[in-house]
Write a protein that holds these residues in place. Structure first.
Motif, short mmCIF file in Angstrom:
data_model
loop_
_atom_site.label_atom_id
_atom_site.label_comp_id
_atom_site.label_asym_id
_atom_site.label_seq_id
_atom_site.Cartn_x
_atom_site.Cartn_y
_atom_site.Cartn_z
N HIS A 1 0.85 -1.20 0.00
CA HIS A 1 0.00 0.00 0.00
C HIS A 1 0.88 1.24 0.00
CE1 HIS A 1 -3.74 -2.22 1.26
NE2 HIS A 1 -2.85 -3.07 1.73
N GLN B 1 0.68 4.01 2.84
CA GLN B 1 0.89 3.54 4.21
C GLN B 1 2.36 3.53 4.62
OE1 GLN B 1 -1.21 -0.13 5.06
NE2 GLN B 1 -3.04 0.53 3.96
N LEU C 1 -6.25 -5.70 13.24
CA LEU C 1 -6.60 -5.10 11.95
C LEU C 1 -7.64 -3.97 12.00
CD1 LEU C 1 -6.37 -5.12 8.84
CD2 LEU C 1 -8.16 -6.85 8.84
N TRP D 1 -6.70 -0.87 13.97
CA TRP D 1 -5.49 -0.32 13.34
C TRP D 1 -5.86 0.48 12.08
CZ3 TRP D 1 -3.36 -2.29 8.55
CH2 TRP D 1 -2.10 -1.81 8.22
N LEU D 2 -6.77 -0.08 11.28
CA LEU D 2 -7.21 0.63 10.08
C LEU D 2 -7.85 1.97 10.47
CD1 LEU D 2 -8.84 -2.22 7.91
CD2 LEU D 2 -6.77 -0.94 7.36
N ILE E 1 -4.42 3.87 9.88
CA ILE E 1 -4.26 3.77 8.42
C ILE E 1 -5.20 4.69 7.66
CG2 ILE E 1 -4.48 2.15 6.48
CD1 ILE E 1 -1.86 2.04 8.28
N GLU F 1 -4.12 7.56 4.96
CA GLU F 1 -4.50 7.50 3.54
C GLU F 1 -5.26 8.75 3.11
OE1 GLU F 1 -6.22 3.85 2.19
OE2 GLU F 1 -4.58 2.64 2.98
N ARG G 1 -11.26 -2.76 -1.75
CA ARG G 1 -10.37 -2.91 -0.60
C ARG G 1 -10.57 -4.25 0.13
NH1 ARG G 1 -8.08 1.72 2.56
NH2 ARG G 1 -6.49 0.56 3.63
N PHE G 2 -11.75 -4.47 0.66
CA PHE G 2 -12.15 -5.75 1.24
C PHE G 2 -13.66 -5.70 1.39
CE2 PHE G 2 -11.62 -5.06 6.19
CZ PHE G 2 -11.94 -3.71 6.09
N HIS H 1 -8.56 -8.08 -0.17
CA HIS H 1 -8.11 -8.78 1.05
C HIS H 1 -9.18 -9.80 1.44
CE1 HIS H 1 -6.03 -4.83 1.31
NE2 HIS H 1 -5.10 -5.45 2.02
N GLU I 1 -8.36 -12.20 6.74
CA GLU I 1 -7.07 -11.81 7.32
C GLU I 1 -7.06 -11.97 8.84
OE1 GLU I 1 -5.99 -7.86 6.16
OE2 GLU I 1 -4.22 -7.78 7.47
N HIS J 1 -3.65 -12.31 2.09
CA HIS J 1 -3.74 -12.86 3.46
C HIS J 1 -4.32 -14.27 3.51
CE1 HIS J 1 -2.20 -9.18 5.14
NE2 HIS J 1 -3.01 -8.55 4.33
N SER K 1 3.20 -8.93 7.87
CA SER K 1 1.99 -8.25 8.32
C SER K 1 1.16 -9.15 9.23
CB SER K 1 1.18 -7.84 7.08
OG SER K 1 -0.10 -7.44 7.41
N LEU L 1 0.40 -7.55 12.90
CA LEU L 1 -0.97 -7.18 13.32
C LEU L 1 -1.66 -8.29 14.11
CD1 LEU L 1 -2.30 -5.37 10.09
CD2 LEU L 1 -1.38 -4.34 12.16
N ASP M 1 2.93 -6.14 2.08
CA ASP M 1 1.79 -5.51 2.76
C ASP M 1 2.18 -4.38 3.71
OD1 ASP M 1 -0.94 -5.11 3.28
OD2 ASP M 1 -0.90 -6.40 5.03
N1 GUN Z 1 -7.83 -4.95 4.95
C1 GUN Z 1 -8.46 -3.90 4.40
N2 GUN Z 1 -7.62 -2.89 4.20
C2 GUN Z 1 -6.42 -3.30 4.62
C3 GUN Z 1 -5.12 -2.68 4.66
O1 GUN Z 1 -4.92 -1.55 4.28
N3 GUN Z 1 -4.12 -3.44 5.18
C4 GUN Z 1 -4.32 -4.72 5.61
N4 GUN Z 1 -3.28 -5.42 6.09
N5 GUN Z 1 -5.51 -5.30 5.59
C5 GUN Z 1 -6.55 -4.61 5.08
#
Ligand code: GUN
Ligand code: FE
Length: 436
Positions: free
Chosen positions: A67, A70, A81, A84-85, A89, A93, A196-197, A223, A226, A266, A291, A295, A317
């Motif tokens: 990313h 990041q 995760l 943390w986002l 994060i 961003e 993204r996810f 993703h 994870e 992941h 990662s 995390l 990552d």
């Molecule tokens: N899942 C969704 N966004 C992210 C990200 O920016 N990093 C990680 N490791 N997992 C995510």
């Protein structure tokens, strides 16, 4: 034609999965066309001359998941995760709406990647169309081979500190960027659709993304599975919206995100039915071991997944991972196979070898990107993506330089015993020397 020659010990991954060592090797390439012209032995040297052979030459490393925005957030020790986002994060961003800042960070990111021997990188930019455009501009300037995508998110889950684009805007911005950048800079740059996810995308956005990516034959990255809280959160989110899906992988199956050109990062918590869906679709798993540890996400059971014949590549990552070094990633991938054994001590599996890890970080990565006819190993007719490494005297103290296993162990585990001194991408010198 401008011929250039490099000499040294060549470490070269082969089609059969082996890694070959050529003592006293020579690589010749044309720095105008970027193509490799010769690979073989240099003129004969005496044993004494060989003993002080100066360089090690490897193919450029392939990082399949990172990313860009990041990088300034690496090593910020953090929660798991989802918090943390939200706490680290997303606020980082959002700063990419400042394009001057986006250019500075992108330059820092690609400089760091190249200086660590990465010549091909697959990366997410931010949600901003303009900042993604800037990231492509910088990648072009620096001559790196890159797949870059605008982060697609159309729901904020009360986590995102600025207004997110609607589904239709996500699609339009991504398509505009794809039109401008896909296959540009002599094919060195490609657009990758980047939902993204599942937690940040509506089913509609996933479906629409899958349809346009497949129509245009683009890669998709996302993703999956994870972190255990993330898996539960996503499942309940989609259930509340009345999407009857037994697992998170079924969300990607239902929306048609799965496919041969889909990179799933992941993938720690996958059941057998999910692995079968992934196998059947031809999707690829991108292992991000640094990662996963940083995390506290967990440990991916690589050997179990390999038994399903699912291709597995490696990603740094950043900033879940704290380093853009693919050697660091290879080391954590090897160590993770040992940890998985400790956890499942009733069924120990052979741990990943340095050769297997190196193969996955080079030719294996190139195969996942369908680029193995061009890059991933040092062969006549391929592009000259080459990394030149200078061993320090203590490199030889630790390891014998006749033996590929020893050299790879040294490269993977002992980064303080050598320096990367030059990096060529498509035959051009792209290494930025530190002038301090
Ligand atoms: N899942 C969704 N966004 C992210 C990200 O920016 N990093 C990680 N490791 N997992 C995510
Ligand atoms: Fe990631």
């Amino acid at each position: 034609m401008v011929k250039k020659q490099l000499t040294g010990i060549i470490i070269n991954p082969k089609e059969n999965g082996n890694v070959e060592l050529v003592q006293n090797g020579l690589v010749e390439f044309d720095s105008e066309t970027g193509k490799i012209l010769k690979v073989g032995k240099s003129k004969e040297k005496s044993k004494k001359e060989l003993a002080k052979e100066e360089f090690i030459i490897i193919p450029g490393l392939v990082d399949l998941h990172s990313h860009i925005p990041q990088l300034p957030g690496v090593a910020k020790n953090a929660d798991e995760l989802l918090p943390w986002l939200k706490n680290h994060i997303f606020p980082l961003e959002v700063k990419f709406s400042d394009l001057e800042y986006a250019a500075r960070v992108s330059k820092f990111f690609f400089t760091e990647a190249i200086s660590l021997g990465t010549t091909t990188i697959v990366a997410y930019a931010s949600v901003h169309k303009e900042a993604t455009d800037v990231a492509f501009e910088v990648a072009k300037e620096m001559g790196i081979r890159a797949f870059i995508g605008k982060v697609m998110m159309d729901r904020d889950l009360k986590r995102y500190p600025e207004e997110l684009p609607l589904m239709s805007r996500n699609i339009k911005d991504s398509l505009d960027l794809a039109k401008k950048w896909h296959n540009s800079n002599n094919g060195m740059l490609q657009y990758i659709f980047s939902p993204r996810f599942a937690a940040s995308c509506t089913m509609k956005l996933l479906e629409k993304t899958a349809a346009i990516a497949k129509e245009g034959d683009f890669f998709i990255q996302t993703h999956l599975a994870e972190n255990q809280s993330e898996v539960k959160f996503i499942k309940s989110l989609f259930e509340r919206e009345r999407h009857r899906v037994p697992t998170n992988t079924h969300i990607f199956k239902k929306s048609d995100i799965l496919g041969e050109k889909t990179l799933l990062a992941h993938c720690l918590y996958l059941s057998t039915p999910e692995l079968l869906l992934i196998q059947e679709s031809g999707s690829k798993i991108i292992h991000c071991p640094t990662s996963n540890i940083f995390l506290q996400s967990g440990f991916m059971p690589l050997r179990r997944y390999e038994s399903y014949d699912i291709p597995i590549g490696f990603g740094t990552d950043v900033a879940g991972g704290y380093s853009l070094s693919m050697f660091n990633c290879m080391r954590d991938a090897i160590e993770t196979t040992k940890i998985v054994n400790l956890i499942n001590d009733n069924r120990p599996q052979p741990f990943l070898t340095p050769q297997e890890a190196f193969w996955k970080a080079t030719l294996g990565g190139a195969k996942i990107l369908n680029l193995d006819s061009k890059i991933g190993s040092i062969e006549i007719g391929k592009e000259a993506d080459l990394v030149v490494i200078k061993p320090e005297p203590h490199f030889k103290f630790y390891n014998n330089t006749d033996d590929v296993e020893s050299i790879l162990e040294n490269l993977i585990y002992l980064p303080h015993t050598y320096k990367i001194v030059n990096v060529f991408i498509a035959g051009k010198d792209r290494f930025i020397k530190n002038t301090n």
